[in-house]
Scaffold this motif. Structure first.
Motif, short mmCIF file in Angstrom:
data_model
loop_
_atom_site.label_atom_id
_atom_site.label_comp_id
_atom_site.label_asym_id
_atom_site.label_seq_id
_atom_site.Cartn_x
_atom_site.Cartn_y
_atom_site.Cartn_z
N ALA A 170 0.81 -1.22 0.00
CA ALA A 170 0.00 0.00 0.00
C ALA A 170 0.84 1.27 0.00
N THR A 171 2.15 1.14 -0.13
CA THR A 171 3.02 2.31 -0.03
C THR A 171 2.80 3.30 -1.18
N HIS A 172 2.24 2.82 -2.29
CA HIS A 172 2.05 3.71 -3.43
C HIS A 172 0.86 4.64 -3.25
N GLN A 173 0.04 4.44 -2.21
CA GLN A 173 -1.10 5.30 -1.96
C GLN A 173 -1.40 5.30 -0.46
N ASP A 174 -2.19 6.27 -0.04
CA ASP A 174 -2.55 6.34 1.37
C ASP A 174 -3.32 5.10 1.78
N ARG A 175 -3.12 4.69 3.04
CA ARG A 175 -3.77 3.47 3.52
C ARG A 175 -5.29 3.53 3.39
N PRO A 176 -5.96 4.63 3.82
CA PRO A 176 -7.42 4.67 3.66
C PRO A 176 -7.87 4.48 2.21
N ASP A 177 -7.12 5.08 1.27
CA ASP A 177 -7.47 4.93 -0.14
C ASP A 177 -7.25 3.49 -0.60
N PHE A 178 -6.17 2.88 -0.11
CA PHE A 178 -5.87 1.49 -0.46
C PHE A 178 -6.98 0.57 0.03
N LEU A 179 -7.39 0.74 1.30
CA LEU A 179 -8.45 -0.10 1.86
C LEU A 179 -9.78 0.15 1.15
N ASP A 180 -10.04 1.40 0.82
CA ASP A 180 -11.28 1.72 0.11
C ASP A 180 -11.32 1.06 -1.25
N THR A 181 -10.16 1.03 -1.93
CA THR A 181 -10.10 0.39 -3.25
C THR A 181 -10.38 -1.10 -3.15
N VAL A 182 -9.75 -1.75 -2.15
CA VAL A 182 -9.97 -3.19 -1.97
C VAL A 182 -11.41 -3.47 -1.57
N ALA A 183 -11.94 -2.68 -0.63
CA ALA A 183 -13.32 -2.88 -0.17
C ALA A 183 -14.31 -2.69 -1.31
#
Length: 232
Positions: A170-183
């Motif tokens: 997830a280093t390429h994007q903010d963690r909240p954005d990363f989790l939102d993308t996966v969710a």
């Protein structure tokens, strides 16, 4: 008149195995396993390779020593309360390992390598001792010590390692954005094939990894104590 120690001797005496291992950990944190070379180590310690080889035979031994040093520090992590219960001590050790694996990107891989390549080495007994003493203090019957400690250790190392891997991905994007993308991806799965995954997608979004890790730890410990409560 006192005899002066030659400069080369003073340097060798000052260059302890502990200093070498500490420098190796720094290099691993900065550049990973490929960046840990004896040339880089000699430059960092301002010494010659012979002085390092006096203490460490090869890179494999150095990696094992670095892994052991980080794990030892994690296992000696003390709980906040001096009069802690065995369960609280297990939580302190588990968090120490979780944080160490999260902080040192190379550690999860080395733990897996060291445990599988040399199960008779110092690492497995150190982990078993650190966790097993508290398992026995929970009044788990001796016949179940190995299984209970193995289950606990596998959860801690597996969950902490997966968290560290997710963090690097997830280093390429903010963690909240990363989790939102996966969710969002989970929510858009076929409802007939993935009804459960779609249902829990909202729990994935914005969850706290550390809290989830501790919740899982409590589940494991509750299971251990519940299964063996009838044996006491």
């Amino acid at each position: 008149m006192p005899t002066r120690t030659p400069r080369s001797s003073r340097r060798t005496e000052a260059l302890s195995r502990e200093r070498i291992v500490a420098a190796a950990i720094d290099l691993l944190d900065i550049a990973g396993e490929t960046g840990l070379t004896f040339r880089a180590l000699t430059e960092r310690l301002a010494t010659g390779p012979g002085a390092i080889y006096w203490h460490v035979a090869n890179k494999g031994e150095l990696l094992a020593a670095a892994t052991d040093a980080v794990v030892t520090a994690a296992l000696t992590r003390e709980p906040a309360e001096p009069a802690a219960t065995p369960r609280e001590r297990i939580r302190a050790v588990a968090l120490g390992l979780f944080d160490a694996i999260d902080e040192h990107a190379w550690l999860a891989t080395q733990l897996a390598i060291q445990m599988s390549r040399d199960p008779a080495g110092t690492l497995a007994p150190r982990l078993f001792e650190g966790l097993g003493r508290q398992i026995s203090a929970l009044d788990v019957p001796e016949a179940a010590w190995f299984t209970a400690t193995s289950a606990l250790m596998n959860y801690i190392l597996g969950a902490a390692g997966q968290n560290a891997t997710n963090g690097r991905n997830a280093t390429h994007q903010d963690r909240p954005d990363f989790l939102d993308t996966v969710a969002t991806t989970w929510e858009n799965l076929d409802p007939e094939e993935y009804p459960f995954t779609r249902a829990v997608a909202r729990q994935l979004r914005g969850h706290d990894d550390r809290e989830q890790f501790l919740d899982g730890l409590d589940l494991v410990l509750s299971g251990i104590t519940a299964v063996h409560s009838s044996d006491r």
